[in-house]
Design an enzyme around this catalytic site. Structure first.
Site, PDB file in Angstrom:
ATOM      1  N   ASP A  61       0.846  -1.183   0.000  1.00 11.48           N
ATOM      2  CA  ASP A  61       0.000   0.000   0.000  1.00 11.48           C
ATOM      3  C   ASP A  61       0.892   1.247   0.000  1.00 11.48           C
ATOM      4  O   ASP A  61       1.894   1.309   0.708  1.00 11.48           O
ATOM      5  CB  ASP A  61      -0.909  -0.002   1.245  1.00 11.48           C
ATOM      6  CG  ASP A  61      -2.059   0.975   1.116  1.00 11.48           C
ATOM      7  OD1 ASP A  61      -3.222   0.529   1.028  1.00 11.48           O
ATOM      8  OD2 ASP A  61      -1.790   2.207   1.092  1.00 11.48           O
TER       9      ASP A  61
ATOM     10  N   HIS B 180     -10.286  -5.323  -3.067  1.00  7.66           N
ATOM     11  CA  HIS B 180      -8.938  -5.573  -2.540  1.00  7.66           C
ATOM     12  C   HIS B 180      -9.033  -5.976  -1.086  1.00  7.66           C
ATOM     13  O   HIS B 180      -9.879  -5.492  -0.342  1.00  7.66           O
ATOM     14  CB  HIS B 180      -8.037  -4.354  -2.708  1.00  7.66           C
ATOM     15  CG  HIS B 180      -8.634  -3.053  -2.241  1.00  7.66           C
ATOM     16  ND1 HIS B 180      -9.560  -2.357  -2.986  1.00  7.66           N
ATOM     17  CD2 HIS B 180      -8.442  -2.341  -1.106  1.00  7.66           C
ATOM     18  CE1 HIS B 180      -9.913  -1.273  -2.323  1.00  7.66           C
ATOM     19  NE2 HIS B 180      -9.254  -1.230  -1.177  1.00  7.66           N
TER      20      HIS B 180
HETATM   21  P1  AMP Z   1      -9.716   1.390   0.435  1.00  9.31           P
HETATM   22  O1  AMP Z   1      -9.880   2.677   1.206  1.00  9.31           O
HETATM   23  O2  AMP Z   1     -10.083   0.171   1.197  1.00  9.31           O
HETATM   24  O3  AMP Z   1     -10.394   1.472  -0.898  1.00  9.31           O
HETATM   25  O4  AMP Z   1      -8.159   1.236   0.190  1.00  9.31           O
HETATM   26  C1  AMP Z   1      -7.502   1.747  -0.910  1.00  9.31           C
HETATM   27  C2  AMP Z   1      -6.041   1.689  -0.593  1.00  9.31           C
HETATM   28  O5  AMP Z   1      -5.314   1.808  -1.800  1.00  9.31           O
HETATM   29  C3  AMP Z   1      -5.550   2.791   0.345  1.00  9.31           C
HETATM   30  O6  AMP Z   1      -4.992   2.216   1.516  1.00  9.31           O
HETATM   31  C4  AMP Z   1      -4.521   3.530  -0.495  1.00  9.31           C
HETATM   32  O7  AMP Z   1      -3.409   3.963   0.264  1.00  9.31           O
HETATM   33  C5  AMP Z   1      -4.134   2.492  -1.527  1.00  9.31           C
HETATM   34  N1  AMP Z   1      -3.664   3.002  -2.801  1.00  9.31           N
HETATM   35  C6  AMP Z   1      -4.290   3.903  -3.600  1.00  9.31           C
HETATM   36  N2  AMP Z   1      -3.573   4.104  -4.716  1.00  9.31           N
HETATM   37  C7  AMP Z   1      -2.490   3.307  -4.622  1.00  9.31           C
HETATM   38  C8  AMP Z   1      -1.359   3.064  -5.460  1.00  9.31           C
HETATM   39  N3  AMP Z   1      -1.211   3.697  -6.631  1.00  9.31           N
HETATM   40  N4  AMP Z   1      -0.411   2.195  -5.042  1.00  9.31           N
HETATM   41  C9  AMP Z   1      -0.541   1.568  -3.854  1.00  9.31           C
HETATM   42  N5  AMP Z   1      -1.590   1.737  -3.023  1.00  9.31           N
HETATM   43  C10 AMP Z   1      -2.533   2.602  -3.400  1.00  9.31           C
END
Ligand code: AMP
Ligand code: ZN
Length: 114
Positions: free
Chosen positions: A30, A100
């Site tokens: 993440d 995810h």
């Molecule tokens: P959620 O709030 O459950 O939808 O989690 C989405 C997660 O994706 C968050 O913890 C973000 O930090 C992570 N995230 C968003 N964009 C990216 C990216 N490009 N690479 C890695 N993690 C990401």
């Protein structure tokens, strides 16, 4: 899904620190870690969220959660445990509309969630 961040990571358009990859599953760090271990495990198939899982996806999700277990173990979480989180839609706090599983570990997690 060209406008989906995670599909773009799968396609190699956006970089990510990959932890695991096979034909149907990808795992990567993440970008905004909330714990010493914070890995996202995703299906390569674009499933928007838990409410859109179809009967045909059950095998894939079983393999995804088993892979999340393996990743938690190989990340040093086997003994003390980890938290496996799937946020869903606005009330669930989902910000990326591609299913995810967060694997969070390396520290004690409080409950209840915010
Ligand atoms: P959620 O709030 O459950 O939808 O989690 C989405 C997660 O994706 C968050 O913890 C973000 O930090 C992570 N995230 C968003 N964009 C990216 C990216 N490009 N690479 C890695 N993690 C990401
Ligand atoms: Zn997607």
């Amino acid at each position: 899904m060209s406008n989906c961040i995670f599909c773009r990571i799968i396609g190699g358009e956006i970089p990510a620190k990959k932890v695991y990859e096979d034909e149907e599953i990808l795992a990567f760090d993440d970008m905004n870690p909330q714990a010493p271990v914070h890995i996202l495990v995703i299906p390569k198939k674009h499933i928007r969220n838990m409410m859109e899982v179809d009967t045909g996806d059950t095998g894939l999700l079983g393999r995804l959660f088993f892979k999340a277990q393996e990743i938690a173990q190989s990340s040093g979480c086997a003994e003390k445990g980890a938290r496996f989180v799937v946020n869903c839609k606005s009330n669930g706090g989902q910000t990326v509309d591609h299913l995810h599983c967060h694997v969070l570990g390396g520290r004690f997690m409080t409950w209840p969630p915010g």
